[in-house]
Design a protein around this motif. Structure first.
Motif, short mmCIF file in Angstrom:
data_model
loop_
_atom_site.label_atom_id
_atom_site.label_comp_id
_atom_site.label_asym_id
_atom_site.label_seq_id
_atom_site.Cartn_x
_atom_site.Cartn_y
_atom_site.Cartn_z
N ALA A 7 -7.05 -7.96 15.33
CA ALA A 7 -8.33 -8.65 15.25
C ALA A 7 -9.22 -8.25 16.43
N PHE A 8 -10.52 -8.44 16.27
CA PHE A 8 -11.46 -8.12 17.34
C PHE A 8 -11.17 -8.97 18.57
N ILE A 32 -15.07 -3.42 21.74
CA ILE A 32 -14.38 -2.33 21.02
C ILE A 32 -13.26 -1.75 21.87
N PHE A 33 -13.53 -1.52 23.14
CA PHE A 33 -12.54 -0.88 24.00
C PHE A 33 -11.26 -1.72 24.10
N THR A 34 -11.43 -3.01 24.34
CA THR A 34 -10.26 -3.90 24.45
C THR A 34 -9.50 -3.95 23.14
N ALA A 78 -4.57 -2.42 19.97
CA ALA A 78 -3.96 -1.81 18.79
C ALA A 78 -2.99 -0.70 19.21
N LYS A 79 -3.36 0.05 20.21
CA LYS A 79 -2.46 1.11 20.71
C LYS A 79 -1.17 0.49 21.23
N THR A 80 -1.27 -0.66 21.86
CA THR A 80 -0.07 -1.34 22.37
C THR A 80 0.83 -1.77 21.22
N VAL A 103 -2.00 0.73 12.78
CA VAL A 103 -2.68 -0.55 12.96
C VAL A 103 -4.09 -0.43 12.39
N GLU A 104 -4.45 -1.37 11.53
CA GLU A 104 -5.84 -1.47 11.05
C GLU A 104 -6.59 -2.36 12.03
N VAL A 105 -7.68 -1.84 12.58
CA VAL A 105 -8.38 -2.50 13.67
C VAL A 105 -9.72 -3.04 13.18
N ASP A 106 -10.00 -4.31 13.48
CA ASP A 106 -11.27 -4.92 13.14
C ASP A 106 -12.19 -4.78 14.36
#
Length: 442
Positions: A307-308, A312-314, A319-321, A436-439
């Protein structure tokens, strides 16, 4: 047959061609293929039309020869006469060139040319000297502005396509990230990992010969005391079957365009092949798995969600984690829509400094948190995909091919061809939790 006139042969060829086209149009209007009898009838008419055309070419050739002879004088070979000065003429008075001299030599020896050159006393014309020629025979001005004069020989520069088809293409890079594979079958069965249970732990040496069945079981030693039991781990997997899908599209072209412009073939080849690759990338990301669609990463069960969070950066970093901790993998790419990448490029710190160099920098973010950025319109704006793309496989069954035929509908009798581009491939995700699908929307 030999006694027919040119007009009769033309009428016969036209009649057979029209009959063949009428049969083809009837089948096209009824939405069906030719029957065997109709196919035979079309071939018969086309054969007679071709034969008539051959006779037409013969007669046209004879007529053209007669016309040329008439222009040069019907009696060139038989009734040529020689004047007292040696000039050869036809019976109609047309002057014939000498067999010993070229046309250029004949020209410079004419009285008109000698009179022109007589105006130059030392063999040269003065800078302000007016030159007039008494040469006879100039009936009209030879000009490049008229299609009936030299303009007929003036051909516009054919510059072709200056910018190519790149203006209509987008960069395609996802194929470079996923694991490439090949197959010789139309069906693929593979194992998809869904979870891993790792209970590995240090184990003490057994200190008792008692015979409990398992730690904690009936008669087992308390807390595995003296038992020396090893912990059990496990994998959860599911068998996945996927089929090879066909991607294809075609376009019509006239035979004249192919024969008169070889460049067209190259452009169509490039355009059609590129179209397959663009659809392939869309399918790998957004395919819904129904019908002949791939099961794209957006619709694979088990893909993680982020989730957001703050910005965007955070959000992308979190998601990478997840790829690292839950998927036990190393993220090697992030897919972003061009609009989201634009937002990232325009981000500024508290002193209005661009994070990625701004207009004077490289122009766009090449990496994000150490991951290569893949800009693609396959991903909708507001969404990103982070993952270890090695855990997705693209199996090539048939590389892109280009085929051409005139057997489509009535294209044979209309001088049209179909150019078809086709490829066959399959796609699979072997470890969904490595993605990971990122919002990205606040």
């Amino acid at each position: 047959m030999a006694g027919k006139t040119l007009q009769e042969w033309i009428a016969e060829a036209k009649d057979h061609a029209l009959k063949a086209r009428a049969i083809a149009k009837k089948c096209e209007d009824e939405g069906r293929d030719f029957t065997p009898d109709e196919s035979a009838e079309i071939r018969e008419h086309m054969g007679k039309a071709v034969a008539a055309r051959a006779e037409i070419e013969k007669l046209k050739g004879n007529d053209e020869l007669r016309k040329t002879l008439a222009e040069l004088g019907d009696d060139i070979a038989l009734d040529a006469k020689t004047d007292a000065d040696g000039t050869r003429r036809t019976a109609s008075g047309f002057q014939l060139p000498s067999r010993q001299k070229t046309i250029g030599q004949e020209f410079i020896e004419t009285p008109e040319y000698k009179a022109l050159m007589g105006q130059a006393t030392d063999g040269r014309f003065g800078a302000k000297q007016r030159v007039q020629s008494g040469l006879a025979g100039f009936k009209s001005l030879v000009t490049g502005a008229s299609d009936t004069s030299a303009g007929a020989f003036v051909v516009p520069d054919q510059l072709g396509l200056q910018v190519g088809l790149d203006a209509f293409k987008r960069p395609l890079r996802l194929r470079d990230l996923v694991t490439p594979g090949t197959t010789t079958s139309d069906s693929i069965e593979y194992v998809r990992m869904t979870s891993v249970t790792n209970n590995a732990a240090p184990v003490a040496e057994a200190t008792s010969a008692a015979n409990p069945t398992a730690p904690g079981g009936a008669g087992a030693l308390v807390n595995n005391a003296g038992g020396g039991y090893k912990p059990e781990s496990g994998l959860a997997a599911v068998k996945i079957n996927t089929t090879v899908k066909t991607l294809a599209h075609w376009m019509p072209l006239t035979k004249r365009a192919i024969s008169d412009a070889a460049q067209v073939v190259t452009l169509i080849d490039a355009f059609l092949r590129y179209g397959l690759e663009e659809e392939l990338e869309d399918q790998m990301v957004q395919g819904d798995g129904t019908g002949e669609n791939f099961e794209g990463i957006a619709n694979v069960s088990g893909v993680q969600a982020q989730a957001f969070d703050t910005d965007i950066f955070t959000t992308v970093r979190k998601a990478k984690t997840k790829v690292r901790l839950v998927g036990r993998s190393m993220a090697n790419g992030v897919l972003l829509n061009p609009l989201d990448l634009e937002e990232i490029d325009l981000k500024q710190d508290n002193e209005a400094r661009y994070y990625f160099g701004g207009p004077g920098g490289v122009g766009t973010a090449q990496t994000l948190w150490g991951m290569p950025v893949i800009e693609t319109e396959s991903v909708p704006a507001g969404t990103a995909y982070v993952g270890d793309w090695r855990k997705a496989i693209l199996w090539d069954r048939q590389q892109a091919t280009i085929q051409m035929t005139d057997s489509h509908m009535d294209f044979f009798v209309r001088n049209l061809v179909v150019i078809l581009a086709e490829m066959r491939a399959a796609f699979g995700v072997i470890q969904p939790n490595a993605f990971v699908e990122v919002d990205l929307a606040a």
